[in-house]
Write a protein that holds these residues in place. Structure first.
Motif, PDB file in Angstrom:
ATOM      1  N   LEU A  66       0.845  -1.191   0.000  1.00 36.04           N
ATOM      2  CA  LEU A  66       0.000   0.000   0.000  1.00 36.04           C
ATOM      3  C   LEU A  66       0.881   1.241   0.000  1.00 36.04           C
ATOM      4  N   TRP A  67       0.472   2.227  -0.822  1.00 31.93           N
ATOM      5  CA  TRP A  67       1.157   3.511  -0.859  1.00 31.93           C
ATOM      6  C   TRP A  67       0.168   4.587  -1.304  1.00 31.93           C
ATOM      7  N   LYS A  68       0.567   5.839  -1.100  1.00 29.87           N
ATOM      8  CA  LYS A  68      -0.243   6.958  -1.556  1.00 29.87           C
ATOM      9  C   LYS A  68       0.173   7.301  -2.982  1.00 29.87           C
ATOM     10  N   GLU A  69      -0.815   7.556  -3.825  1.00 30.81           N
ATOM     11  CA  GLU A  69      -0.530   7.892  -5.217  1.00 30.81           C
ATOM     12  C   GLU A  69      -1.606   8.817  -5.748  1.00 30.81           C
ATOM     13  N   ASN A  70      -1.262   9.524  -6.805  1.00 30.00           N
ATOM     14  CA  ASN A  70      -2.214  10.387  -7.500  1.00 30.00           C
ATOM     15  C   ASN A  70      -2.009  10.239  -9.001  1.00 30.00           C
ATOM     16  N   VAL A  71      -3.110  10.126  -9.742  1.00 30.62           N
ATOM     17  CA  VAL A  71      -3.008   9.967 -11.190  1.00 30.62           C
ATOM     18  C   VAL A  71      -2.821  11.322 -11.852  1.00 30.62           C
ATOM     19  N   LEU A  72      -2.189  11.302 -13.001  1.00 29.80           N
ATOM     20  CA  LEU A  72      -2.027  12.492 -13.837  1.00 29.80           C
ATOM     21  C   LEU A  72      -2.905  12.323 -15.071  1.00 29.80           C
ATOM     22  N   LEU A  73      -3.646  13.378 -15.415  1.00 28.87           N
ATOM     23  CA  LEU A  73      -4.581  13.320 -16.532  1.00 28.87           C
ATOM     24  C   LEU A  73      -4.086  14.144 -17.704  1.00 28.87           C
ATOM     25  N   SER A  74      -4.469  13.734 -18.892  1.00 30.31           N
ATOM     26  CA  SER A  74      -4.074  14.454 -20.104  1.00 30.31           C
ATOM     27  C   SER A  74      -4.814  15.789 -20.169  1.00 30.31           C
ATOM     28  N   PRO A  75      -4.088  16.909 -20.388  1.00 31.95           N
ATOM     29  CA  PRO A  75      -4.736  18.226 -20.461  1.00 31.95           C
ATOM     30  C   PRO A  75      -5.377  18.499 -21.822  1.00 31.95           C
ATOM     31  N   ALA A  76      -5.104  17.636 -22.807  1.00 34.18           N
ATOM     32  CA  ALA A  76      -5.627  17.857 -24.165  1.00 34.18           C
ATOM     33  C   ALA A  76      -5.595  16.540 -24.923  1.00 34.18           C
ATOM     34  N   ALA A  77      -6.127  16.590 -26.134  1.00 34.60           N
ATOM     35  CA  ALA A  77      -6.049  15.434 -27.021  1.00 34.60           C
ATOM     36  C   ALA A  77      -4.838  15.586 -27.929  1.00 34.60           C
TER      37      ALA A  77
END
Length: 311
Positions: A66-77
């Motif tokens: 178990l760990w803390k994580e955050n996803v990164l999202l695409s700002p554009a296509a």
């Protein structure tokens, strides 16, 4: 009817009797020869001496990280690229970890970046994992890498950041072997990153009895980047050492429902019950019954109790 023997018949009977006699002599000679050597082997067995031995008890526990994580999202296509590679790679805060259609995706915090996902990013919590049964801990949760130089949609996951520093945690079920019970009382476990590694200490957070096993939750003493590739992990626990007298496995014999060894006492061989465990390389560690330096018959299967001649 009177049977008459011709000279030829008499010769034939003589030859049969002769060869039967020869065969009997050969059988008798073989029996005598074998008896001699059997007795010789009983009187002159191969002797070996028990030497000091140590068995490091290792427990391998399959569990979940178990760990803390955050996803990164695409700002554009657009076309998705990873200038630092797909990782896992150490990155500083503000480092450009991806580009989509000319737009930059930066790390919001220092840590490990990995361009992949396993579908558990939003649900992986201690509160949901701890109640799980042991069989759930064997399910695979391997990271699936995202492809470089491919088309991406706005808002899709392009990777994730696992902040550093942070404590890596582990949940698993382990048997009560060796001195594990004592380690649990001290709230610390001796662990290794691999079988050849030096021992480190992991702090135990929570334990719970689960039949013949103990479910435990601990803080790992390390967090190398490669562990971010899978939520599955096999923890190596040092369960202590057992010292004893080391002998060849061939010196051990099951006799009358007992495990024992033929020990040399003066000019006699006696069967001694022993306790211990089989080790690698055809060795047996005796923990009760004989001591280091005792002479034993090396091949117990061909030995017997009685007098011997050592020289």
């Amino acid at each position: 009817m009177v049977r008459r023997y011709t000279p030829e018949g008499k010769k034939r009977s003589f030859r049969v009797a002769y060869w039967l006699g020869v065969a009997a002599i050969i059988v008798l000679w073989i029996w005598a020869f074998k008896s001699y050597f059997d007795r010789y082997e009983y009187l002159h067995p191969e002797i070996t001496w028990a030497v000091p031995g140590i068995d490091n008890q290792i427990i391998k526990v399959k569990g979940l990280l178990l760990w803390k994580e955050n996803v990164l999202l695409s700002p554009a296509a657009g076309t998705l690229t990873y200038p630092l590679g797909r990782g896992p790679v150490r990155v500083a805060r503000g480092a450009v970890v991806a580009r989509v259609g000319g737009r930059e995706v930066k790390a919001y915090q220092q840590g490990y970046f990995v361009a992949g996902k396993d579908g558990q990013e939003s649900t992986w919590r201690y509160s949901s994992i701890w109640p799980s049964e042991q069989k759930e801990f064997s399910k695979p949760y391997k990271l699936q890498f995202l492809s470089d130089n491919t088309a991406a949609m706005r808002g899709q996951i392009v990777g994730k950041i696992i902040e550093q520093p942070q404590e890596l945690r582990f949940i698993g079920y382990m048997p009560m072997w060796g001195d594990v019970e004592e380690q649990i009382r001290r709230k610390k476990l001796r662990v290794r990153i691999d079988s050849e590694d030096t021992v480190s200490t992991a702090k135990i957070r929570v334990t719970q009895k689960a039949g013949n096993l103990i479910k435990f939750y601990l803080t790992m003493p390390w967090f190398p980047p490669e562990l971010a590739l899978s939520r599955n992990y096999t923890l190596i626990i040092d369960a202590g050492q057992t010292e004893g007298a080391l002998v060849p496995q061939s010196a051990i014999l099951e006799k009358g429902g007992r495990t024992g060894i033929y020990m040399v006492r003066g000019a006699r061989v006696v069967f001694i019950p022993v306790e211990g465990r089989k080790l690698a390389n055809d060795k047996f560690l005796v923990t009760k019954g004989i001591t280091v330096g005792d002479a034993v018959v090396e091949d117990a299967a061909s030995a017997r109790e009685g007098r011997i001649q050592l020289w």
